[in-house]
Design a protein around this motif. Structure first.
Motif, PDB file in Angstrom:
ATOM      1  N   GLU A   1       2.823  -0.049  -5.671  1.00  0.00           N
ATOM      2  CA  GLU A   1       2.242   1.029  -5.951  1.00  0.00           C
ATOM      3  C   GLU A   1       0.496   0.352  -6.721  1.00  0.00           C
ATOM      4  O   GLU A   1       0.085   0.317  -6.645  1.00  0.00           O
ATOM      5  CB  GLU A   1       2.653   2.223  -6.716  1.00  0.00           C
ATOM      6  N   LYS A   2       1.710  -0.302  -7.886  1.00  0.00           N
ATOM      7  CA  LYS A   2       1.211  -0.939  -8.536  1.00  0.00           C
ATOM      8  C   LYS A   2      -0.197  -1.701  -8.583  1.00  0.00           C
ATOM      9  O   LYS A   2      -1.657  -2.081  -8.950  1.00  0.00           O
ATOM     10  CB  LYS A   2       1.708  -1.241 -10.195  1.00  0.00           C
ATOM     11  N   GLU A   3       0.653  -2.170  -6.975  1.00  0.00           N
ATOM     12  CA  GLU A   3      -0.248  -3.851  -6.852  1.00  0.00           C
ATOM     13  C   GLU A   3      -1.087  -2.964  -5.667  1.00  0.00           C
ATOM     14  O   GLU A   3      -2.309  -3.698  -5.759  1.00  0.00           O
ATOM     15  CB  GLU A   3       0.963  -5.050  -5.828  1.00  0.00           C
ATOM     16  N   GLN A   4      -1.222  -1.807  -4.708  1.00  0.00           N
ATOM     17  CA  GLN A   4      -2.100  -1.192  -3.734  1.00  0.00           C
ATOM     18  C   GLN A   4      -2.762  -0.425  -4.588  1.00  0.00           C
ATOM     19  O   GLN A   4      -4.109  -0.742  -3.874  1.00  0.00           O
ATOM     20  CB  GLN A   4      -1.298   0.018  -3.109  1.00  0.00           C
ATOM     21  N   GLU A   5      -2.989  -0.611  -5.938  1.00  0.00           N
ATOM     22  CA  GLU A   5      -4.030  -0.050  -7.021  1.00  0.00           C
ATOM     23  C   GLU A   5      -4.676  -1.101  -7.258  1.00  0.00           C
ATOM     24  O   GLU A   5      -6.384  -0.603  -7.491  1.00  0.00           O
ATOM     25  CB  GLU A   5      -3.216   0.511  -7.824  1.00  0.00           C
ATOM     26  N   GLN A   6      -4.184  -2.857  -6.626  1.00  0.00           N
ATOM     27  CA  GLN A   6      -5.605  -3.540  -7.065  1.00  0.00           C
ATOM     28  C   GLN A   6      -6.338  -3.787  -5.362  1.00  0.00           C
ATOM     29  O   GLN A   6      -6.496  -5.231  -4.879  1.00  0.00           O
ATOM     30  CB  GLN A   6      -5.221  -4.793  -7.024  1.00  0.00           C
ATOM     31  N   THR A   7      -6.515  -2.339  -4.679  1.00  0.00           N
ATOM     32  CA  THR A   7      -7.148  -2.529  -3.309  1.00  0.00           C
ATOM     33  C   THR A   7      -6.058  -3.541  -2.282  1.00  0.00           C
ATOM     34  O   THR A   7      -7.012  -4.094  -1.611  1.00  0.00           O
ATOM     35  CB  THR A   7      -8.482  -2.910  -2.702  1.00  0.00           C
ATOM     36  N   LYS A   8      -5.283  -3.793  -1.947  1.00  0.00           N
ATOM     37  CA  LYS A   8      -4.445  -4.691  -1.239  1.00  0.00           C
ATOM     38  C   LYS A   8      -3.538  -3.385  -0.278  1.00  0.00           C
ATOM     39  O   LYS A   8      -3.692  -2.734  -0.683  1.00  0.00           O
ATOM     40  CB  LYS A   8      -3.072  -5.304  -2.057  1.00  0.00           C
ATOM     41  N   SER A   9      -3.460  -4.332   0.575  1.00  0.00           N
ATOM     42  CA  SER A   9      -2.596  -3.496   1.942  1.00  0.00           C
ATOM     43  C   SER A   9      -1.854  -3.159   1.426  1.00  0.00           C
ATOM     44  O   SER A   9      -1.141  -3.593   0.651  1.00  0.00           O
ATOM     45  CB  SER A   9      -2.818  -4.333   2.822  1.00  0.00           C
ATOM     46  N   PHE A  10      -1.174  -2.445   2.197  1.00  0.00           N
ATOM     47  CA  PHE A  10       0.773  -2.078   1.613  1.00  0.00           C
ATOM     48  C   PHE A  10       1.424  -3.801   2.183  1.00  0.00           C
ATOM     49  O   PHE A  10       2.160  -3.918   0.984  1.00  0.00           O
ATOM     50  CB  PHE A  10       1.301  -1.434   2.768  1.00  0.00           C
ATOM     51  N   ILE A  11       1.400  -4.523   2.556  1.00  0.00           N
ATOM     52  CA  ILE A  11       2.315  -5.305   3.053  1.00  0.00           C
ATOM     53  C   ILE A  11       1.883  -6.307   2.455  1.00  0.00           C
ATOM     54  O   ILE A  11       2.826  -6.843   1.585  1.00  0.00           O
ATOM     55  CB  ILE A  11       2.279  -6.436   4.447  1.00  0.00           C
ATOM     56  N   GLN A  12       0.538  -7.152   1.663  1.00  0.00           N
ATOM     57  CA  GLN A  12       0.111  -7.692   0.823  1.00  0.00           C
ATOM     58  C   GLN A  12       0.690  -6.626  -0.303  1.00  0.00           C
ATOM     59  O   GLN A  12       1.515  -7.806  -1.290  1.00  0.00           O
ATOM     60  CB  GLN A  12      -1.698  -7.398   0.542  1.00  0.00           C
ATOM     61  N   ALA A  13       0.750  -5.225  -1.070  1.00  0.00           N
ATOM     62  CA  ALA A  13       1.769  -5.428  -1.943  1.00  0.00           C
ATOM     63  C   ALA A  13       2.752  -5.705  -2.055  1.00  0.00           C
ATOM     64  O   ALA A  13       3.737  -5.404  -2.997  1.00  0.00           O
ATOM     65  CB  ALA A  13       0.770  -4.085  -2.779  1.00  0.00           C
ATOM     66  N   TYR A  14       3.156  -4.859  -1.098  1.00  0.00           N
ATOM     67  CA  TYR A  14       5.234  -5.531  -0.518  1.00  0.00           C
ATOM     68  C   TYR A  14       5.212  -6.640  -1.157  1.00  0.00           C
ATOM     69  O   TYR A  14       5.724  -7.063  -2.253  1.00  0.00           O
ATOM     70  CB  TYR A  14       5.404  -5.022   0.959  1.00  0.00           C
ATOM     71  N   ALA A  15       4.574  -8.384  -0.861  1.00  0.00           N
ATOM     72  CA  ALA A  15       4.489  -9.693  -0.759  1.00  0.00           C
ATOM     73  C   ALA A  15       4.297  -9.304  -2.392  1.00  0.00           C
ATOM     74  O   ALA A  15       5.735 -10.181  -3.176  1.00  0.00           O
ATOM     75  CB  ALA A  15       3.245  -9.866   0.107  1.00  0.00           C
ATOM     76  N   GLN A  16       3.183  -9.260  -2.963  1.00  0.00           N
ATOM     77  CA  GLN A  16       3.056  -9.178  -3.953  1.00  0.00           C
ATOM     78  C   GLN A  16       4.620  -8.951  -5.173  1.00  0.00           C
ATOM     79  O   GLN A  16       4.416  -9.165  -6.017  1.00  0.00           O
ATOM     80  CB  GLN A  16       1.696  -8.620  -4.548  1.00  0.00           C
ATOM     81  N   ALA A  17       4.665  -7.381  -4.696  1.00  0.00           N
ATOM     82  CA  ALA A  17       5.949  -6.627  -5.546  1.00  0.00           C
ATOM     83  C   ALA A  17       7.510  -7.681  -5.129  1.00  0.00           C
ATOM     84  O   ALA A  17       7.824  -7.911  -6.394  1.00  0.00           O
ATOM     85  CB  ALA A  17       5.905  -5.465  -5.243  1.00  0.00           C
ATOM     86  N   THR A  18       7.414  -8.640  -4.086  1.00  0.00           N
ATOM     87  CA  THR A  18       8.044  -9.139  -3.902  1.00  0.00           C
ATOM     88  C   THR A  18       8.279 -10.260  -5.194  1.00  0.00           C
ATOM     89  O   THR A  18       9.436 -10.413  -5.418  1.00  0.00           O
ATOM     90  CB  THR A  18       8.997  -9.251  -2.783  1.00  0.00           C
ATOM     91  N   LEU A  19       7.436 -10.897  -4.843  1.00  0.00           N
ATOM     92  CA  LEU A  19       6.942 -12.583  -6.217  1.00  0.00           C
ATOM     93  C   LEU A  19       7.200 -11.736  -7.595  1.00  0.00           C
ATOM     94  O   LEU A  19       7.502 -12.876  -8.093  1.00  0.00           O
ATOM     95  CB  LEU A  19       5.884 -12.855  -5.401  1.00  0.00           C
ATOM     96  N   ASN A  20       6.999 -10.915  -8.105  1.00  0.00           N
ATOM     97  CA  ASN A  20       6.492 -10.614  -9.090  1.00  0.00           C
ATOM     98  C   ASN A  20       8.630 -10.732  -9.090  1.00  0.00           C
ATOM     99  O   ASN A  20       8.693 -10.985 -10.234  1.00  0.00           O
ATOM    100  CB  ASN A  20       6.303  -9.221  -9.210  1.00  0.00           C
ATOM    101  N   ASP A  21       8.702  -9.476  -8.773  1.00  0.00           N
ATOM    102  CA  ASP A  21      10.715  -8.956  -9.186  1.00  0.00           C
ATOM    103  C   ASP A  21      11.353 -10.597  -8.318  1.00  0.00           C
ATOM    104  O   ASP A  21      12.800 -10.703  -9.270  1.00  0.00           O
ATOM    105  CB  ASP A  21      11.082  -8.178  -7.866  1.00  0.00           C
TER     106      ASP A  21
END
Length: 177
Positions: free
Chosen positions: A66-86
């Motif tokens: 959700e935090k990543e999606q606030e940066q106007t990313k699509s869900f899948i982009q946010a999912y990917a970035q959250a994974t990379l962050n994790d």
């Protein structure tokens, strides 16, 4: 942090430091600095503790998405970035250990993960982007996570970033067709 969350983090720490076979209520109570009765107040069984670990890990990961999606990313982009962050930060301990505990103790305890993957699948399918490519991205993310979790030749951050950039370029091209 609530006592309940302290206990969940302690359970993760027990698995990480002592191994899955040493996940006992006594070991978790000792790690958390609570009595066994105090632990049982929050989690009446080992299965309840493991389910709690899974739900806690899923909630933490969803907050990151959700935090990543606030940066106007699509869900899948946010999912990917959250994974990379994790993959870069120690909170992945919760994800890794909760999934390992569920797999290693009782396959029925995978139910929270199965429910969550169904929700993520719906978000991907309703995301307005190429579904097949979005699913490929999700499976790449999961593969990166599993390779790190099991120590199966995880790849370095720079390569992960290049892969994601390439996949997102493909996704953008597909979306503009």
């Amino acid at each position: 942090m609530s006592k309940r969350n302290e206990i969940l983090k302690a359970a993760s720490a027990v698995i990480a430091s002592q191994g899955l076979s040493n996940l006992t209520l006594d070991a978790v109570a000792k790690e958390a600095g609570v009595s066994k009765g105090g632990l049982l107040y929050h989690f009446p069984s080992k299965d309840a503790l493991i389910e709690g670990m899974s739900r806690f890990a899923i909630d933490e990961f969803n907050q990151e998405v959700e935090k990543e999606q606030e940066q106007t990313k699509s869900f899948i982009q946010a999912y990917a970035q959250a994974t990379l962050n994790d993959l870069e930060h120690p909170q992945s301990l919760n994800l890794d250990t909760s999934l390992l505990a569920a797999i290693g103790n009782n396959h029925d305890l995978l139910h929270p993960w199965q429910e969550q993957y169904e929700k993520w699948d719906k978000q991907i399918r309703n995301g307005g982007e190429n579904v097949d490519l979005s699913l490929i991205i999700r499976f790449v993310c999961d593969g990166l996570w599993f390779s790190k979790m099991f120590g199966l030749q995880p790849i370095e951050k720079e390569r992960q970033d290049r892969m994601m950039k390439y996949l997102f370029t493909l996704l953008e091209k597909e979306s503009n067709v």
